[in-house]
Design a protein around this motif. Structure first.
Motif, short mmCIF file in Angstrom:
data_model
loop_
_atom_site.label_atom_id
_atom_site.label_comp_id
_atom_site.label_asym_id
_atom_site.label_seq_id
_atom_site.Cartn_x
_atom_site.Cartn_y
_atom_site.Cartn_z
N LEU A 39 -5.30 0.58 7.13
CA LEU A 39 -6.16 0.75 8.03
C LEU A 39 -6.46 -0.89 8.53
O LEU A 39 -6.35 -1.06 9.64
CB LEU A 39 -7.27 1.77 7.80
CG LEU A 39 -8.23 1.63 9.11
CD1 LEU A 39 -7.59 2.40 10.34
CD2 LEU A 39 -9.62 2.55 8.80
N VAL A 40 -7.01 -1.38 7.40
CA VAL A 40 -7.33 -2.82 7.83
C VAL A 40 -6.32 -3.62 8.21
O VAL A 40 -6.43 -4.62 9.09
CB VAL A 40 -8.20 -3.65 6.48
CG1 VAL A 40 -8.37 -4.87 6.77
CG2 VAL A 40 -9.39 -2.56 6.12
N THR A 82 -4.03 -3.11 10.28
CA THR A 82 -3.66 -2.80 11.51
C THR A 82 -4.51 -3.71 12.33
O THR A 82 -4.07 -4.32 13.48
CB THR A 82 -3.86 -1.48 11.91
OG1 THR A 82 -5.10 -1.03 11.66
CG2 THR A 82 -2.95 -0.70 11.16
N LEU A 83 -5.79 -4.27 11.76
CA LEU A 83 -6.40 -5.09 12.53
C LEU A 83 -6.57 -6.52 12.10
O LEU A 83 -6.52 -7.48 12.94
CB LEU A 83 -7.89 -4.64 12.26
CG LEU A 83 -8.12 -3.18 12.74
CD1 LEU A 83 -9.78 -2.88 12.06
CD2 LEU A 83 -8.10 -2.89 13.90
N THR A 84 -6.31 -6.94 10.99
CA THR A 84 -5.92 -8.20 10.25
C THR A 84 -5.38 -8.26 9.00
O THR A 84 -5.30 -7.39 8.29
CB THR A 84 -7.51 -9.11 10.20
OG1 THR A 84 -7.19 -10.17 9.84
CG2 THR A 84 -8.55 -8.19 9.18
N THR A 85 -4.69 -9.44 8.72
CA THR A 85 -4.02 -9.63 7.41
C THR A 85 -4.79 -10.94 6.85
O THR A 85 -4.09 -11.43 5.95
CB THR A 85 -2.76 -9.96 7.76
OG1 THR A 85 -2.33 -11.08 8.58
CG2 THR A 85 -1.99 -8.78 8.08
N ASN A 86 -5.82 -11.20 7.18
CA ASN A 86 -6.56 -12.25 6.55
C ASN A 86 -7.11 -11.74 5.04
O ASN A 86 -7.82 -10.83 4.87
CB ASN A 86 -8.01 -12.72 7.38
CG ASN A 86 -8.61 -14.08 6.91
OD1 ASN A 86 -8.45 -14.43 5.94
ND2 ASN A 86 -9.35 -14.64 7.97
N ALA A 87 -6.83 -12.37 4.13
CA ALA A 87 -7.00 -12.00 2.88
C ALA A 87 -8.55 -12.25 2.50
O ALA A 87 -9.06 -11.38 1.51
CB ALA A 87 -6.26 -13.16 1.79
N ALA A 146 -7.66 3.45 -1.72
CA ALA A 146 -7.56 1.95 -1.52
C ALA A 146 -6.37 1.44 -0.42
O ALA A 146 -6.46 0.72 0.27
CB ALA A 146 -7.42 1.17 -2.78
N SER A 147 -5.20 2.31 -0.92
CA SER A 147 -4.13 1.94 -0.03
C SER A 147 -4.21 2.39 1.47
O SER A 147 -3.83 1.77 2.25
CB SER A 147 -2.99 2.88 -0.47
OG SER A 147 -2.87 2.51 -2.13
N LEU A 148 -4.89 3.59 1.71
CA LEU A 148 -5.12 3.90 2.97
C LEU A 148 -6.20 2.85 3.65
O LEU A 148 -5.89 2.75 4.87
CB LEU A 148 -5.79 5.40 2.91
CG LEU A 148 -4.95 6.51 2.44
CD1 LEU A 148 -5.56 7.74 2.52
CD2 LEU A 148 -3.75 6.56 3.67
N PRO A 199 0.64 -1.06 -0.06
CA PRO A 199 -0.18 0.12 -0.06
C PRO A 199 0.74 1.36 0.01
O PRO A 199 0.31 2.27 -0.48
CB PRO A 199 -1.00 -0.19 1.18
CG PRO A 199 -0.95 -1.69 1.49
CD PRO A 199 0.36 -2.17 1.11
N TRP A 200 2.00 1.28 0.75
CA TRP A 200 2.98 2.50 0.51
C TRP A 200 3.40 2.65 -0.99
O TRP A 200 3.54 3.99 -1.35
CB TRP A 200 4.15 2.26 1.54
CG TRP A 200 3.57 2.08 3.09
CD1 TRP A 200 3.55 1.29 3.67
CD2 TRP A 200 3.33 3.22 3.99
NE1 TRP A 200 3.19 1.06 5.15
CE2 TRP A 200 2.87 2.72 5.18
CE3 TRP A 200 2.84 4.66 3.67
CZ2 TRP A 200 2.47 3.43 6.14
CZ3 TRP A 200 2.38 5.36 4.69
CH2 TRP A 200 1.99 4.82 5.95
#
Length: 925
Positions: free
Chosen positions: A389-390, A392-397, A383-385, A70-71
């Motif tokens: 944000l998501v 930071t909560l989960t990396t579940n695809a 979309a990147s932001l 995202p960066w």
């Protein structure tokens, strides 16, 4: 009518090569250089970008986690925006094609720099490389499609963009294949150098494009776009606002899908296999994308329309996202990416570029870059932001897959709602060019009234009479001074007396009395008429009946009869004496007097006057008939419809007789023995009644009428009723039956004409004056049939102005013609759309319609035309067959029965001519 419906142009689907050749065959000779240049440019750039994309993904994900992507997306959005909206100084004065070449050469230089910097740059150079690849794609692609949008109309674009777009997919395939080969022999870094080399070669492609000069502004003007001004333009126009929103949402969805795929790959594919994996996947997706581009895009855009084509992409992405959100795994991630990769650069790209073509050229150049960059890169940033944000909560695809479902659904709704606004752009273009000319006379202000009154003193009689008429039309008869009756011109005095008589102004009677001894017989007769209407006096009328002027005597006789002072045989003798007077002045005065004092006693007199030879007398007699209002006048009035100078007055009189005469008018309309010059004007007369009965009678006769001109007049009458009396209902069952019949006839005319033209090109002996007459006659009948179809469509769809679209098709501006055709593709019912578009394309661009493979023999065409129920075609075709000596058509001529005496004479002449020069081996089909 023995016409055969032509087969709509079709393209064989069995052999892929045939489809490709057919697509290329739609390119006109004058378009081929531009198409070739665009195709090579896009192919070369996308080839290089595919190689660069493979290198950047492999290098990035082998050193950094996917959660850092995202960066890189944000970097692309932030940097692409100012670069795309500004134009470097060294490019601003170049023509469009040279500017494209300049960007590609600049891209090659920068990419070579990254190849040299990768070994020592570390992670920052990987972020920069990833960002550069996205920025590069934005700048070049936006500029490329802007140039093409300025080169082609929407009609051309719908044929051409699918072909040019295949260069994008084909380039990606070549690039992916090249990356796959190179990745097996070299490290991923060297793919960057290969991409730079391809960019350099691609810079040669724009040289083939037509030269479009750059718009160079004054010195000191900033080279950047005024974002605030362009933003207001986009926001103030619903269509532009909708397009911008759609591109923004679509980019967010694509970015989410791309992240889901790469996140899944980074977890399930070994690092050392990433370059080979990405090159293989991208190659496969690009092959699929090429198939979609060649087999699906052009067909879908033409059949379903631009908005439906764009809407199909999010619908498929939603289904793919649902599958991934439920099941997860690499296979479903590949499926989701497959939908993205196969449609984004084919169907989606072509569809969105077509959305910009209807925009005016001067505005397109300003708003397209802003919408593209803000939509694509702004959407990528959003979309990147959201991803950051998501994360930071989960990396579940699968969570990101669920978000993609929501965004894809929003995108689909936006695309579907865009259709109405897309068509509104074309409607607006037609409204700007074609303005209605129905003007209402403005209400008079004090200054205008003073001007008109002063005009009453003018020495030009025409100006005075015109001023009187305007005052009457404005309801200002009371302000006309009675002293106008002292005007030196008899014509002005007579006209003023008529105005005062019609309005009942008795205050002028003292002056009227003084006109009894006027030197002009016309003034004396007009004055006597005013007195006999307002203040009848037997002694005055008896004295006037002995006046030397016949028009005064005629006026007096009518006054005496109308007042009952002369009746029976005495009245008949007096009237007969006036009617028998061959002088037009007496007969005109007689008719005018009857109009002011109508009575059934004068019926026979008026019918005799109306059947005379003097047009002025007939006109006044018809006007008097309107006041008497007897149904006995109908046969005489019908016979006068063929007289152009009397027609308006006759139609007005028939309407004034009221609805009881409607059945008699329809009976006359159905009488094929009635002169054509009378029948063709009956529909307008019937329609002018403005009643539901008139509508139903016209509709019931529409389908059964065999004469094309009369059918056309019925349609015009129905159209006028629809405009003037919108509350009346029109039965669409009749219209639905009439449209296919008319289209079939028009298609038959087109087939015959094309067969004649082809036959003359094969044998020059056929190219005679009669051949040219036949071709022109068929083209004219085809055009009139098409116009009738438009009138039918206008009646069926009252909320759409198909007549305006028809006029737009014949505009001198190519944008209006293309916009009208685009409206038809979206608005015409499917059952008649293809056939109607073929007829339009044939009329506007004879080379645009694919003709059927089977050639009609020349004799067969002439035989069908001789047998047709169109009298003119049958007669000319018979003479053409005779002049060519086509003995094989002798039985056809012998067996053909005559439609009318004129037609029979033409057939007899053709039979005799053919018998005199039979040439069995002459000009055969």
């Amino acid at each position: 009518m023995p016409v055969t419906e032509s087969t709509p142009p079709t393209v064989t689907a069995e052999v892929p090569v045939t489809r490709v050749l057919a697509a290329m065959g739609r390119i006109r000779p004058d378009e081929r250089r531009d198409v070739l240049g665009a195709l090579l440019t896009l192919l070369g750039f996308m080839c290089g970008h595919a190689v660069l994309e493979t290198a950047r993904d492999a290098l990035f994900l082998s050193s950094l986690p996917a959660s850092h992507l995202p960066w890189a997306y944000l970097g692309i959005a932030v940097i692409a925006l100012p670069l795309t909206l500004s134009r470097p100084a060294f490019l601003r004065r170049l023509s469009s094609q040279h500017e494209l070449s300049g960007w590609l050469m600049f891209s090659a230089v920068v990419t070579f720099g990254f190849w040299a910097a990768v070994p020592w740059g570390g992670d920052p150079i990987l972020y920069a490389l990833y960002t550069w690849s996205g920025v590069l794609a934005t700048i070049v692609v936006v500029r490329f499609w802007t140039v093409l949008g300025n080169l082609f109309t929407v009609t051309q674009a719908k044929r051409i963009f699918a072909v040019i777009g295949s260069g994008s997919v084909l380039g990606a395939i070549v690039g992916s294949g090249l990356a796959r080969i190179l990745s097996g022999a070299f490290p991923a870094r060297h793919l960057v150098a290969a991409a730079a080399t391809v960019f350099l070669l691609a810079s040669l492609g724009p040289r083939l494009l037509a030269r479009i000069e750059a718009a160079v502004g004054p010195v000191g003007v900033r080279p950047t776009v005024d974002l605030a001004q362009v933003g207001r333009q986009i926001w103030d126009r619903p269509y532009l606002r909708s397009v911008a929103t759609l591109i923004l949402v679509s980019t967010v969805t694509f970015t989410l899908v791309d992240f889901v795929f790469k996140l899944t790959v980074s977890r399930l594919v070994a690092v050392e296999l990433l370059d080979e994996f990405f090159s293989s996947v991208y190659l496969t997706l690009n092959v699929i994308s090429l198939v979609v581009q060649v087999f699906v895009v052009g067909w879908l855009v033409r059949r379903a329309g631009v908005s439906a084509a764009v809407a199909s992409v999010p619908v498929l992405l939603v289904f793919g996202s649902v599958g991934f959100a439920v099941g997860g795994g690499l296979a479903l991630a590949l499926l989701l990416k497959g939908i993205d990769g196969s449609l984004r650069h084919s169907l989606y790209r072509t569809g969105t570029e077509l959305l910009f073509v209807p925009i005016a050229v001067e505005m397109r150049g300003r708003v397209k870059a802003v919408i593209d960059v803000l939509g694509q890169r702004g959407g990528q940033a959003l979309a990147s932001l959201g991803i950051l944000l998501v994360v930071t909560l989960t990396t579940n695809a699968t969570v990101f897959g669920a978000i993609a479902i929501v965004m894809g659904s929003v995108w689909a709704v936006l695309a579907w709602r865009l259709r109405g606004r897309y068509l509104d752009v074309f409607r607006e273009t037609l409204r700007e060019e074609i303005t209605e000319t129905r003007l209402a006379f403005p209400t008079l202000d004090l200054a205008s009234l003073e001007t008109l009154l002063s005009t009453l003193n003018d020495i030009d009689d025409r100006k005075v009479i015109a001023a009187l008429d305007i005052l009457v039309a404005q309801g200002k008869v009371r302000v006309i001074p009675a002293l106008i009756l002292y005007h030196p011109s008899p014509a002005v005095v007579v006209h003023a007396l008529g105005v005062f008589s019609d309005s009942g102004r008795d205050d002028v009677l003292p002056i009227v009395e003084r006109l009894r001894g006027h030197g002009s017989p016309g003034v004396r007769a007009a004055a006597l008429l005013v007195e006999s209407v307002m203040r009848p006096d037997r002694g005055l009328l008896e004295g006037a009946s002995r006046d030397a002027a016949p028009e005064v005597r005629a006026t007096a006789v009518v006054g005496l009869v109308a007042s009952g002072w002369r009746v029976g045989p005495e009245a008949e003798r007096a009237l007969e004496e006036v009617v028998s007077d061959d002088r037009a002045e007496a007969q005109i005065a007689l008719a005018k007097a009857i109009a002011q004092q109508p009575d059934v006693t004068f019926e026979s007199v008026l019918m005799r006057l109306a059947t005379g030879r003097n047009g002025d007398v007939q006109l006044e007699a018809v006007a008097a008939m309107r006041e008497v209002g007897s149904p006995r006048f109908v046969p005489v009035l019908l016979s006068l419809l063929s007289h152009r100078s009397l027609r308006d007055e006759v139609q007005g009189t028939l309407i004034a007789l009221g609805t009881p005469v409607l059945p008699r008018l329809v009976e006359a309309l159905r009488d094929v023995g009635l002169p054509h010059a009378v029948r063709r004007h009956l529909p307008h007369t019937i329609g002018a009644f403005g009643s539901q009965q008139a509508v139903d009678l016209l509709l019931s006769h529409l389908v059964e009428e065999s004469d094309g001109m009369v059918r056309f007049k019925i349609l015009r009458a129905l159209g006028r009723i629809g405009t003037d009396y919108p509350h009346l209902s029109i039965n669409h069952t009749f219209l639905a039956r009439a449209a296919p019949q008319t289209l079939t006839a028009a298609t038959g005319f087109m087939r015959w004409r094309r067969a004649l033209e082809l036959g003359a090109s094969r044998d020059a002996r056929r190219r005679t004056p009669l051949h040219g007459l036949l071709v022109d006659l068929l083209r004219d009948k085809q055009q009139h049939s098409v116009e009738r179809v438009f009138r039918l469509l206008n009646l069926q769809t009252r909320n759409e102005d198909f007549l305006r679209i028809y006029r737009g098709l014949h505009s001198s501006r190519r944008e209006s013609r293309a916009g009208s055709r685009e409206l038809l593709e979206n608005l015409v019912p499917v059952a008649v759309r293809r056939q109607l578009l073929d007829l339009i394309d044939d009329a506007l661009d004879p080379g645009a319609v694919v003709v059927e493979d089977r050639e009609m023999p020349y004799e067969t065409v002439l035989s069908e035309m001789i047998e047709s129920q169109t009298e003119s075609l049958s007669a000319v075709a018979a003479h053409h067959a005779a002049e060519l000596g086509l003995a094989g058509l002798a039985p056809v001529l012998e067996g053909r029965s005559a439609i009318s005496p004129t037609h029979g004479a033409a057939l007899d002449h053709a039979r005799g001519r053919l018998a005199g020069r039979r040439m069995p081996g002459g000009a055969r089909g």
